[in-house]
Motif scaffolding. Structure first.
Motif, PDB file in Angstrom:
ATOM      1  N   LEU A  41       0.827  -1.211   0.000  1.00  0.00           N
ATOM      2  CA  LEU A  41       0.000   0.000   0.000  1.00  0.00           C
ATOM      3  C   LEU A  41       0.860   1.260   0.000  1.00  0.00           C
ATOM      4  CD1 LEU A  41      -2.533  -1.368   2.647  1.00  0.00           C
ATOM      5  CD2 LEU A  41      -2.569  -1.678   0.169  1.00  0.00           C
ATOM      6  N   GLY A  42       0.240   2.379   0.337  1.00  0.00           N
ATOM      7  CA  GLY A  42       0.957   3.653   0.254  1.00  0.00           C
ATOM      8  C   GLY A  42       1.092   4.325   1.604  1.00  0.00           C
ATOM      9  N   GLY A  43       1.333   5.613   1.571  1.00  0.00           N
ATOM     10  CA  GLY A  43       1.498   6.392   2.796  1.00  0.00           C
ATOM     11  C   GLY A  43       2.355   7.596   2.500  1.00  0.00           C
ATOM     12  N   LYS A  44       2.541   8.436   3.514  1.00  0.00           N
ATOM     13  CA  LYS A  44       3.383   9.616   3.321  1.00  0.00           C
ATOM     14  C   LYS A  44       4.809   9.273   3.725  1.00  0.00           C
ATOM     15  CE  LYS A  44       1.720  13.965   4.052  1.00  0.00           C
ATOM     16  NZ  LYS A  44       1.394  14.403   2.694  1.00  0.00           N
ATOM     17  N   GLN A  98       4.834  10.022  -9.215  1.00  0.00           N
ATOM     18  CA  GLN A  98       3.785   9.013  -9.011  1.00  0.00           C
ATOM     19  C   GLN A  98       4.453   7.680  -8.679  1.00  0.00           C
ATOM     20  OE1 GLN A  98       0.553  10.329 -12.234  1.00  0.00           O
ATOM     21  NE2 GLN A  98       2.623  10.355 -12.991  1.00  0.00           N
ATOM     22  N   MET A  99       4.994   7.624  -7.493  1.00  0.00           N
ATOM     23  CA  MET A  99       5.814   6.491  -7.103  1.00  0.00           C
ATOM     24  C   MET A  99       5.590   6.271  -5.608  1.00  0.00           C
ATOM     25  SD  MET A  99       9.659   6.070  -8.389  1.00  0.00           S
ATOM     26  CE  MET A  99      10.657   7.080  -7.349  1.00  0.00           C
ATOM     27  N   CYS A 100       5.291   5.027  -5.231  1.00  0.00           N
ATOM     28  CA  CYS A 100       4.972   4.790  -3.818  1.00  0.00           C
ATOM     29  C   CYS A 100       6.181   5.003  -2.930  1.00  0.00           C
ATOM     30  CB  CYS A 100       4.422   3.389  -3.636  1.00  0.00           C
ATOM     31  SG  CYS A 100       5.565   2.123  -4.159  1.00  0.00           S
ATOM     32  N   VAL A 101       7.392   4.896  -3.483  1.00  0.00           N
ATOM     33  CA  VAL A 101       8.595   5.090  -2.670  1.00  0.00           C
ATOM     34  C   VAL A 101       9.200   6.494  -2.827  1.00  0.00           C
ATOM     35  CG1 VAL A 101       9.242   2.660  -2.454  1.00  0.00           C
ATOM     36  CG2 VAL A 101       9.997   3.944  -4.449  1.00  0.00           C
ATOM     37  N   SER A 102       8.469   7.410  -3.452  1.00  0.00           N
ATOM     38  CA  SER A 102       8.957   8.801  -3.542  1.00  0.00           C
ATOM     39  C   SER A 102       8.954   9.444  -2.173  1.00  0.00           C
ATOM     40  CB  SER A 102       7.989   9.645  -4.376  1.00  0.00           C
ATOM     41  OG  SER A 102       8.233   9.518  -5.708  1.00  0.00           O
ATOM     42  N   PRO A 103       9.964  10.296  -1.886  1.00  0.00           N
ATOM     43  CA  PRO A 103       9.834  11.105  -0.669  1.00  0.00           C
ATOM     44  C   PRO A 103       8.566  11.957  -0.807  1.00  0.00           C
ATOM     45  CG  PRO A 103      11.996  11.399  -1.704  1.00  0.00           C
ATOM     46  CD  PRO A 103      11.172  10.592  -2.651  1.00  0.00           C
ATOM     47  N   ASP A 104       7.679  11.866   0.162  1.00  0.00           N
ATOM     48  CA  ASP A 104       6.437  12.642   0.094  1.00  0.00           C
ATOM     49  C   ASP A 104       6.719  14.092   0.464  1.00  0.00           C
ATOM     50  OD1 ASP A 104       3.234  12.114   0.184  1.00  0.00           O
ATOM     51  OD2 ASP A 104       3.779  13.674   1.598  1.00  0.00           O
TER      52      ASP A 104
END
Ligand code: NAD
Length: 456
Positions: free
Chosen positions: A211-214, A242-248
């Motif tokens: 899943l995702g998250g900040k 648009q990447m789940c592992v991007s720094p939010d």
């Protein structure tokens, strides 16, 4: 869907068709071949869906997938071996083994941001583990979804692998209500992940949820700012964020914030030029719904870099923001786009308080030169995966399990970990018949002392 039903897939599985090493190896080889044969078609599909360049596609989609297939082919025989374990005193002279056993017919559900590899890397593990596979690509990356169906159909028999297309909100509940899969592997949002988990609970189907998250990124005062800016910039703006592992978002020590921002702006210019909309290395937003969601964030603080956008071309420039309005969505929701809020912090306690507002991130990134600071940060909060002095690349090391914790998911995959996701441990003890001591059988009177000596 073809007329082959899921029940037909189960009979194919139960006949033992997928069991042999030779079968699995052959399917993995065919898998590799079809990916290689469609190299150009894959570039075209990912350009159409997300404006990805061939270089980016190779580095983050096709190449990663091939790396997983090759790695599985190399290690498959070893992974399939039963594992000998010791037997306790009570059961001697028995022998004990763990057999990694295929689960059966498994469902793999993918998302749109890396629509090829996020759907197909789990398939490598599922095939290696000896399962039949049903695939559900994301409807939001239609060019890649239909290419995947074409590739799979021409490669695998329908009793072994099938692709189901359509609107997930309609198709997936239908499938799960009418059929019990032996495992569900889901990649996507936390909200849908919860719904999948609830549906799976009705039939006690095991799940992996990616899943995702900040994802927070902390830059300490002693960090190498040039390197930090470059690695944060690429992690944030690849695939237009648009990447789940991007720094939010970035938390940078107040004493180096201005310097860091200068470095970051200069990196963005070097990567994508003054106008990223005409740069081939910069992607587009997947659709107008996501575009509208993202552009709404632009009024929730001060834009210090970028901010340009064009709905027609689904373009949002790499953007840095500051002074975010208290209570704004930008502070609570996963951004999943090319907008990077930057906050200053005074000390670790303050930074931790900000991170804990959105706990259990999928990924966490830390930039500092100090090993003691590194150690302290690594143990001070829960997160699924991350990097010290880097961002996002941990995903590409197949020796590391990739997954989240809490609201960012459960279970980890890649490399051997994928094989483990799609097998269960069949535990078997084999006992010889020549030794059968009477102590193990009633009457038990008078044996308590002996039991206490042996069983403890
Ligand atoms: P999405 O809308 O493509 O959904 C993912 C899948 O779920 C699709 O196949 C879709 O058909 C299906 N789906 C949608 N609604 C459904 C419903 N109501 N019931 C059942 N199935 C449904 O993608 P998304 O959810 O917008 O993806 C973005 C999210 O995914 C972000 O939160 C991101 O962090 C996360 N993500 C996580 C990873 C990871 O590996 N952990 C990777 C990429 C993305």
């Amino acid at each position: 869907m073809s007329h082959t039903t899921f029940a037909d897939m189960r009979s194919f599985f139960e006949k033992g068709s997928t069991h042999a090493f030779s079968f699995r190896k052959e399917q993995l080889r065919l898998f590799r071949q079809v990916v290689l044969e469609h190299e150009q078609a894959i570039y075209d599909a990912l350009y159409a869906d997300l404006k990805k360049s061939p270089e980016e596609v190779w580095a983050t989609e096709t190449g990663l997938l091939l790396q997983e297939i090759n790695y599985a082919l190399k290690h498959l025989r070893k992974w399939m071996q039963p594992q000998k374990v010791r037997t306790n005193l009570l059961n001697l002279p028995s022998r004990s083994r763990i057999y990694p056993s295929a689960k059966g017919v498994v469902l793999i559900i993918g998302t749109w941001n890396f629509p090829l590899q996020l759907l197909l890397i789990p398939v490598v593990g599922a095939i290696a583990a000896g399962n039949c596979v049903v695939l559900k690509p994301s409807e939001h990356a239609p060019a890649t979804a239909s290419l995947i169906e074409e590739m799979m159909k021409k490669t695998f028999p329908a009793e072994f692998l099938q692709v189901v297309q359509g609107d997930g909100a309609a198709v997936i509940p239908d499938m799960l209500n009418s059929y019990r899969f032996d495992h569900i592997f889901y990649t996507g949002s936390t909200a849908v992940g919860k719904a999948i988990y609830q549906m799976a609970a009705k039939t006690l189907t095991p799940v992996t949820l990616e899943l995702g998250g900040k994802d927070p990124c902390v830059v300490e005062a002693d960090a190498n700012l040039k390197v930090a800016a470059r690695r944060i910039g690429i992690g944030k703006f690849s695939n237009a964020g648009q990447m789940c592992v991007s720094p939010d978002y970035v938390l940078v020590h107040e004493t180096v914030k201005e310097l860091f921002l200068q470095e970051l702006k200069s990196c963005i210019r070097k990567f994508y030029g003054d106008d990223a909309s005409v740069n081939d290395n910069y992607g587009k937003i997947i659709n107008s719904r996501q575009f509208d969601r993202l552009t709404a964030y632009l009024s929730q603080g001060k834009i210090v870099y970028g901010g340009q956008h064009d709905r027609e071309r689904l373009y949002i420039a790499p953007t840095i923001m500051e002074d975010i309005t208290p209570g704004a969505g930008l502070l609570q929701e996963e951004i999943f786009g090319p907008i990077l809020p930057v906050f200053a912090f005074k000390n670790r306690e303050e930074a931790l308080r900000m991170i804990e507002r959105n706990s259990h991130p999928l990924s966490f990134y830390l930039f500092t030169r100090n090993p003691q600071t590194q150690k302290e940060w690594m143990t001070s909060l829960p997160f699924g995966n991350g990097c010290i002095n880097n961002t996002a690349w941990q995903f590409t090391n197949h020796n590391l399990p990739f997954g989240g914790i809490g609201t960012s998911g459960m279970g980890g995959y890649h490399g051997k970990h994928s094989f483990e996701v799609f097998t269960y441990k069949k535990a078997v003890m084999k006992t010889p018949t020549w030794f059968d001591p009477a102590i193990k059988y009633p009457p038990f009177q008078g044996k308590l002392k002996l039991f206490k000596r042996i069983i403890r």
